[in-house]
Design an enzyme around this catalytic site. Structure first.
Site, PDB file in Angstrom:
ATOM      1  N   ASP A  68      48.574  -0.769  21.133  1.00  0.00           N
ATOM      2  CA  ASP A  68      49.321   0.044  22.284  1.00  0.00           C
ATOM      3  C   ASP A  68      48.412   0.222  23.584  1.00  0.00           C
ATOM      4  OD1 ASP A  68      47.841   1.860  21.142  1.00  0.00           O
ATOM      5  OD2 ASP A  68      49.414   3.576  21.247  1.00  0.00           O
ATOM      6  N   ASP A 127      46.369  -0.058  16.784  1.00  0.00           N
ATOM      7  CA  ASP A 127      47.888  -0.142  16.631  1.00  0.00           C
ATOM      8  C   ASP A 127      48.375  -0.962  17.680  1.00  0.00           C
ATOM      9  OD1 ASP A 127      47.346   1.602  18.599  1.00  0.00           O
ATOM     10  OD2 ASP A 127      48.716   3.166  17.850  1.00  0.00           O
ATOM     11  N   ARG A 137      43.199   5.545  16.197  1.00  0.00           N
ATOM     12  CA  ARG A 137      44.036   4.808  15.471  1.00  0.00           C
ATOM     13  C   ARG A 137      43.197   3.759  14.656  1.00  0.00           C
ATOM     14  NH1 ARG A 137      49.603   5.597  17.035  1.00  0.00           N
ATOM     15  NH2 ARG A 137      49.768   7.812  17.558  1.00  0.00           N
ATOM     16  N   THR A 150      45.675   8.059  22.647  1.00  0.00           N
ATOM     17  CA  THR A 150      44.169   8.708  22.794  1.00  0.00           C
ATOM     18  C   THR A 150      43.838   8.503  24.281  1.00  0.00           C
ATOM     19  OG1 THR A 150      43.767   8.385  20.689  1.00  0.00           O
ATOM     20  CG2 THR A 150      42.015   8.829  21.643  1.00  0.00           C
ATOM     21  N   SER A 151      44.181   7.319  24.740  1.00  0.00           N
ATOM     22  CA  SER A 151      43.487   6.836  25.907  1.00  0.00           C
ATOM     23  C   SER A 151      43.917   7.966  27.071  1.00  0.00           C
ATOM     24  CB  SER A 151      43.659   5.398  26.218  1.00  0.00           C
ATOM     25  OG  SER A 151      45.272   4.968  26.079  1.00  0.00           O
ATOM     26  N   PRO A 206      38.323  -1.738  22.873  1.00  0.00           N
ATOM     27  CA  PRO A 206      38.980  -2.100  24.290  1.00  0.00           C
ATOM     28  C   PRO A 206      38.679  -0.849  25.120  1.00  0.00           C
ATOM     29  CG  PRO A 206      40.816  -1.513  22.494  1.00  0.00           C
ATOM     30  CD  PRO A 206      39.419  -1.697  21.872  1.00  0.00           C
ATOM     31  N   GLY A 207      38.625   0.550  24.639  1.00  0.00           N
ATOM     32  CA  GLY A 207      38.286   1.397  25.439  1.00  0.00           C
ATOM     33  C   GLY A 207      36.895   1.330  26.021  1.00  0.00           C
ATOM     34  N   HIS A 262      82.853   1.943   3.161  1.00  0.00           N
ATOM     35  CA  HIS A 262      82.609   1.278   2.084  1.00  0.00           C
ATOM     36  C   HIS A 262      81.995  -0.055   2.285  1.00  0.00           C
ATOM     37  CE1 HIS A 262      86.119   3.978   1.306  1.00  0.00           C
ATOM     38  NE2 HIS A 262      85.207   4.669   0.503  1.00  0.00           N
TER      39      HIS A 262
HETATM   40  P1  ADP Z   1      45.566   5.414  20.012  1.00  0.00           P
HETATM   41  O1  ADP Z   1      44.403   5.579  19.189  1.00  0.00           O
HETATM   42  O2  ADP Z   1      46.165   6.762  19.846  1.00  0.00           O
HETATM   43  O3  ADP Z   1      46.520   4.366  19.653  1.00  0.00           O
HETATM   44  P2  ADP Z   1      44.805   4.118  22.467  1.00  0.00           P
HETATM   45  O4  ADP Z   1      45.087   2.795  21.907  1.00  0.00           O
HETATM   46  O5  ADP Z   1      45.481   4.291  23.646  1.00  0.00           O
HETATM   47  O6  ADP Z   1      45.297   5.281  21.553  1.00  0.00           O
HETATM   48  O7  ADP Z   1      43.358   4.176  22.703  1.00  0.00           O
HETATM   49  C1  ADP Z   1      42.485   3.832  21.865  1.00  0.00           C
HETATM   50  C2  ADP Z   1      41.111   3.853  22.499  1.00  0.00           C
HETATM   51  O8  ADP Z   1      40.616   5.397  22.651  1.00  0.00           O
HETATM   52  C3  ADP Z   1      40.025   3.207  21.535  1.00  0.00           C
HETATM   53  O9  ADP Z   1      39.710   1.909  21.873  1.00  0.00           O
HETATM   54  C4  ADP Z   1      38.787   4.231  21.819  1.00  0.00           C
HETATM   55  O10 ADP Z   1      37.865   3.629  22.894  1.00  0.00           O
HETATM   56  C5  ADP Z   1      39.290   5.468  22.170  1.00  0.00           C
HETATM   57  N1  ADP Z   1      39.166   6.677  21.283  1.00  0.00           N
HETATM   58  C6  ADP Z   1      39.649   6.743  20.243  1.00  0.00           C
HETATM   59  N2  ADP Z   1      39.390   7.813  19.782  1.00  0.00           N
HETATM   60  C7  ADP Z   1      38.565   8.535  20.416  1.00  0.00           C
HETATM   61  C8  ADP Z   1      37.894   9.735  20.557  1.00  0.00           C
HETATM   62  N3  ADP Z   1      37.885  10.743  19.541  1.00  0.00           N
HETATM   63  N4  ADP Z   1      36.896  10.078  21.447  1.00  0.00           N
HETATM   64  C9  ADP Z   1      36.707   9.025  22.700  1.00  0.00           C
HETATM   65  N5  ADP Z   1      37.369   8.038  22.538  1.00  0.00           N
HETATM   66  C10 ADP Z   1      38.382   7.523  21.642  1.00  0.00           C
HETATM   67 MG    MG Z   2      46.121   2.163  20.016  1.00  0.00          MG
END
Ligand code: ADP
Ligand code: MG
Length: 544
Positions: free
Chosen positions: A386, A384, A514, A424-425, A528-529, A219
């Site tokens: 990460d 986001d 994201r 995604t990366s 960054p990708g 409680h």
């Molecule tokens: P999340 O988006 O799941 O947080 P990460 O932060 O690991 O994944 O990776 C983000 C990177 O993935 C982005 O910087 C971008 O370059 C790449 N990315 C996001 N969406 C796509 C897509 N549809 N095709 C190719 N690369 C993508």
């Molecule tokens: Mg991310």
């Protein structure tokens, strides 16, 4: 600040009960005098079992109404016992001539009101008995006080008694059985955050951000010991020490264990706690024959958990296993918990530490390893946050310099992205590096391999994620690099094209990944990708 879904404090409980009975058509609300009961009447000659108490502990007791479990439940106001007329009404309703057992948690108000109700119905010729549950070792008072509080063990007593009643036991038998379970069951709770009563603006007690409290009640009663936050294994050790200390000679016993969430504790946390409980009980030679891990007895929205250990005999275990259709009773294994296995993910077998040095990919990996914070900062701006962690997960574990053929090293990097990197990366970079690896195993000519791998990698990445140039992704660097390579220009020019492509993302709004969820906020930051892709082509161009 108000942290509940709520219309007004007064309508909270009726609103919740209204939804509950609508969602569970086998349960009926009897407005006068206020109790929940099964729609199907008690079969003639079967003992009925009811319980009740203050609301705020759901799913106990309302969720435990059903075949093989409770016949009726009297909900009081939040954290306040039901009144005697509710209990008498419920008792009258469920009695089929064989008598009614009351299962009562040991709180003065509950004990009194159930007692009055029994007096009322006794005068009407209804036979009743009572089992009082008093399991909370944190509340034991030596000095003639009310004794231990009733908490998590209540659901064990309810399950066992109700299964016995369902199977045709007499009132005296069901009562004796319930007392035998209740006598030896012990629990203790710990809170990482207090609870708040709906409508109140004050939590039940104050805890500092790094503090936890042991021995709290359900409680929101404050506990017996406040300490700094401790790792879960240590918390479990403290709880079990008290619990086992209160049981006579628990070693060699078979027990049912309940690891219970107090309202705002995540299932992952409860499973983590259970792993420690099982490990430590086994180490103490206590045999866990059955277990329940879940949120069953809550203290409103408290973040915390309780652990219950109940020594049981074979008959009790059989009754615990008996079927029930009560909506909140989980589907439990009718067997002992299994081994505590190593549940980590196997490391990929991708060592690249023998053979000739692979200088250009070592340069690339080293550059990413050194830029994790910068990449995280970029993803925090556009997505986001990460991305750096994902890169570090994939590439941080490689010892430099990398050794092996280009194809071998590219393959190792690809597999590391797939296995170690989330988001995604992991998928995008894993795919690109896999295509590059294939191309490098098809030909020994570096420029040719890079051009073919980039072309196939780009095609696979586009096929996978549908990104086009201008979407603020790796494609913005890969696409121009590929155009340049297919025209047969120098690697340095291809690298420049990739770098310019990465830079071009600064003014774009992300439409994939994201980062697409943050819209305009991503403007002004490089993807960054795409940046990491440009580093790969730079490393290829500078290769010696
Ligand atoms: P999340 O988006 O799941 O947080 P990460 O932060 O690991 O994944 O990776 C983000 C990177 O993935 C982005 O910087 C971008 O370059 C790449 N990315 C996001 N969406 C796509 C897509 N549809 N095709 C190719 N690369 C993508
Ligand atoms: Mg991310």
């Amino acid at each position: 600040m108000q942290r509940y879904f709520l219309d007004s404090a007064d309508s909270f409980l009726p609103g919740a009960l209204r939804g509950f009975v609508a969602a569970n058509p086998e349960v009926v609300w009897h407005r006068d005098p206020g109790f929940l009961a099964r729609r199907t009447p008690t079969p003639s000659g079967r003992v009925a079992v009811i319980s009740g108490g203050g609301s705020g502990h759901e799913p106990m007791h309302s969720g435990l109404i059903g075949t093989g479990l409770l016949d009726a439940v009297c909900p009081g106001p939040v954290f306040t016992s039901p009144n005697a007329l509710q209990i008498a009404g419920a008792t009258r309703h469920v009695d089929s001539g064989a008598g009614v057992l009351h299962i009562v948690k040991n709180y003065t108000g509950d004990v009194m009101n159930f007692r009055i109700a029994r007096d009322i119905v006794q005068d009407e010729g209804i036979e009743t008995d009572v089992v009082v549950v008093a399991d909370d070792v944190a509340s034991h008072s030596e000095d003639g006080g009310p004794g231990r509080r009733g908490t998590g063990a209540t659901i064990i007593v309810e399950k066992v008694c109700c299964a016995a009643a369902e199977a045709g036991a007499t009132l005296a038998e069901v009562t004796a059985l319930g007392r035998r379970v209740a006598d030896r069951a012990r629990s203790m709770s710990v809170a990482l955050d207090p609870c708040t009563v709906p409508g109140s603006d004050q939590p039940s007690f104050d805890l500092g951000p790094d503090e936890m409290e042991l021995g709290i009640g359900i409680h929101g009663e404050s506990g017996t010991e406040r300490t700094q936050w401790r790792p879960a294994a240590e918390i479990v050790r403290m709880l079990l020490e008290r619990i086992l200390g209160s049981l006579e000679a628990p070693a060699g016993e078979q027990v049912i264990v309940v690891v219970n969430g107090l309202g705002s504790t995540h299932p992952l946390e409860l499973n983590l706690v259970f792993g420690h409980v099982l490990e430590q009980l086994r180490a103490a030679d206590v045999r866990v024959v059955r277990s329940l891990v879940g949120t069953m007895v809550t203290a409103l929205d408290m973040r915390g958990a309780s652990v219950t250990v109940a020594p049981v005999d074979d008959e009790m275990v059989r009754l615990w296993d008996a079927p029930t259709d009560a909506p909140a009773w989980p589907r439990l294994a009718a067997s002992e918990p299994g081994e505590l296995t190593d549940a980590t993910v196997a490391e990929p077998d991708n060592a690249v530490d023998s053979g000739p040095e692979c200088a250009w990919l070592s340069v690339f990996v080293e550059r990413v390893q050194g830029a994790v914070d910068e990449l995280t900062a970029l993803d925090r701006q556009v997505g986001d946050g990460d991305f750096g962690v994902n890169m570090s997960a994939a590439l941080g574990g490689f010892d430099l310099p990398l050794r092996g053929s280009d194809a071998e090293v590219l393959d190792a990097i690809a597999r590391s992205f797939f296995v170690r990197s989330g988001g995604t990366s992991g998928a995008v970079f894993g795919t690109l590096f896999r295509e590059l690896s294939k191309a490098f195993s098809d030909t020994d000519e570096f420029g040719e391999a890079l051009a073919a791998g980039t072309r196939d990698g780009l095609e696979s990445v586009v096929d996978l994620g549908g990104a086009e140039v201008g979407d603020h992704t790796v494609v913005d660097a890969l696409h121009p690099a590929n155009e340049a390579l297919q025209q047969g220009v120098s690697l340095a020019e291809a690298a420049r094209a990739a770098a310019e492509g990465a830079e071009s993302t600064r003014d774009q709004i992300a439409r994939k990944g994201r980062a697409s969820y943050v819209g305009d906020a991503a403007r002004g930051a490089v993807d960054p990708g795409a940046l990491v892709i440009s580093w790969l082509f730079e490393a290829a161009a500078d290769r010696r």
